[in-house]
Design an enzyme around this catalytic site. Structure first.
Site, PDB file in Angstrom:
ATOM      1  CB  ALA A   1      29.424  32.157  51.536  1.00 28.28           C
TER       2      ALA A   1
ATOM      3  CB  VAL B   1      31.210  30.503  46.920  1.00 27.51           C
ATOM      4  CG1 VAL B   1      32.229  31.599  46.610  1.00 27.51           C
ATOM      5  CG2 VAL B   1      30.846  30.533  48.398  1.00 27.51           C
TER       6      VAL B   1
ATOM      7  CB  THR C   1      39.788  38.064  41.399  1.00 25.34           C
ATOM      8  OG1 THR C   1      38.671  37.929  42.292  1.00 25.34           O
ATOM      9  CG2 THR C   1      39.526  39.191  40.422  1.00 25.34           C
TER      10      THR C   1
ATOM     11  CG  HIS D   1      36.291  37.667  46.328  1.00 28.38           C
ATOM     12  ND1 HIS D   1      36.628  38.554  47.317  1.00 28.38           N
ATOM     13  CD2 HIS D   1      34.984  37.379  46.516  1.00 28.38           C
ATOM     14  CE1 HIS D   1      35.572  38.789  48.069  1.00 28.38           C
ATOM     15  NE2 HIS D   1      34.561  38.092  47.612  1.00 28.38           N
TER      16      HIS D   1
ATOM     17  CG  PHE E   1      30.089  22.820  54.398  1.00 33.54           C
ATOM     18  CD1 PHE E   1      30.525  24.100  54.678  1.00 33.54           C
ATOM     19  CD2 PHE E   1      30.441  22.250  53.184  1.00 33.54           C
ATOM     20  CE1 PHE E   1      31.299  24.811  53.763  1.00 33.54           C
ATOM     21  CE2 PHE E   1      31.212  22.949  52.255  1.00 33.54           C
ATOM     22  CZ  PHE E   1      31.634  24.241  52.554  1.00 33.54           C
TER      23      PHE E   1
END
Ligand code: INI
Length: 175
Positions: free
Chosen positions: A62, A87, A92, A94, A119
């Protein structure tokens, strides 16, 4: 309170004729993104698009979508770009960086070029949430993105005072 005002309304048609589209797809979580791609292509096809009007490009993840989307928009062969990714939250932070930079980059890509960038990046806590939005309970967000691309392509041509599908329209809008 009542009003007699009846302002003119402007919106984009849902016909793909004469338009060109680019779809940039993340390979990360391809189990999901390929289903979103199928949904987007289904929407374009149902609206009358043919193979010659659609280009599909794959990127690693992404985070790479914004640059590819911007370059496609700048190349001037495209009336709208659809950016597809997924995603999934991990252990974490990230996830937060990838989500926010991807969204920010895609918004910048359309604002910098004047070409609509749709999007279609799922940002989910679980795989189940993503599956639901890639063809199950939540519909297919790729299909919605395909329709949004057609509508925004027409609308941006109208706002620029151009006929939809006018060749080179996207190119003139680039910076
Ligand atoms: N990319 C995704 O598209 N989805 C994810 O869930 C993801 N996670 O979780 O790490 C992800 N990471 C890769 C990232 O997009 C870049 O490809 C990588 O950092 C290289 O720049």
């Amino acid at each position: 309170m009542s009003t007699k005002l009846q302002p003119g309304k402007l919106s984009g048609e849902l016909k793909a004729e004469g338009l060109r589209f680019a779809v940039v797809v993340s390979r990360f979580n391809s189990f999901i993104t390929e289903r979103l791609l199928a949904g987007a292509l289904d929407a374009l096809e149902r609206a009358g698009a043919t193979d010659k009007q659609v280009r599909v490009l794959h990127v690693p993840g992404a985070f790479e979508l914004p640059l590819a989307a911007k370059k496609l928009a700048q190349a001037g062969q495209t009336d709208a770009v659809i950016a597809i990714g997924c995603v999934l939250r991990g252990e974490t932070s990230h996830y937060d960086y990838v989500c926010s930079e991807t969204a920010r980059g895609l918004q910048l890509a359309q604002m910098d070029t004047g070409v609509p960038v749709i999007f279609c990046v799922l940002t989910c806590d679980t795989l189940e949430q993503a599956i639901d939005r890639a063809g199950l309970k939540g519909g297919n967000k790729g299909f919605e993105a395909g329709l949004a691309a057609i509508e925004m392509a027409h609308l941006s041509h109208k706002l620029a005072g151009k006929q939809s599908g006018q060749r080179g329209a996207a190119k003139k809008a680039r910076r």
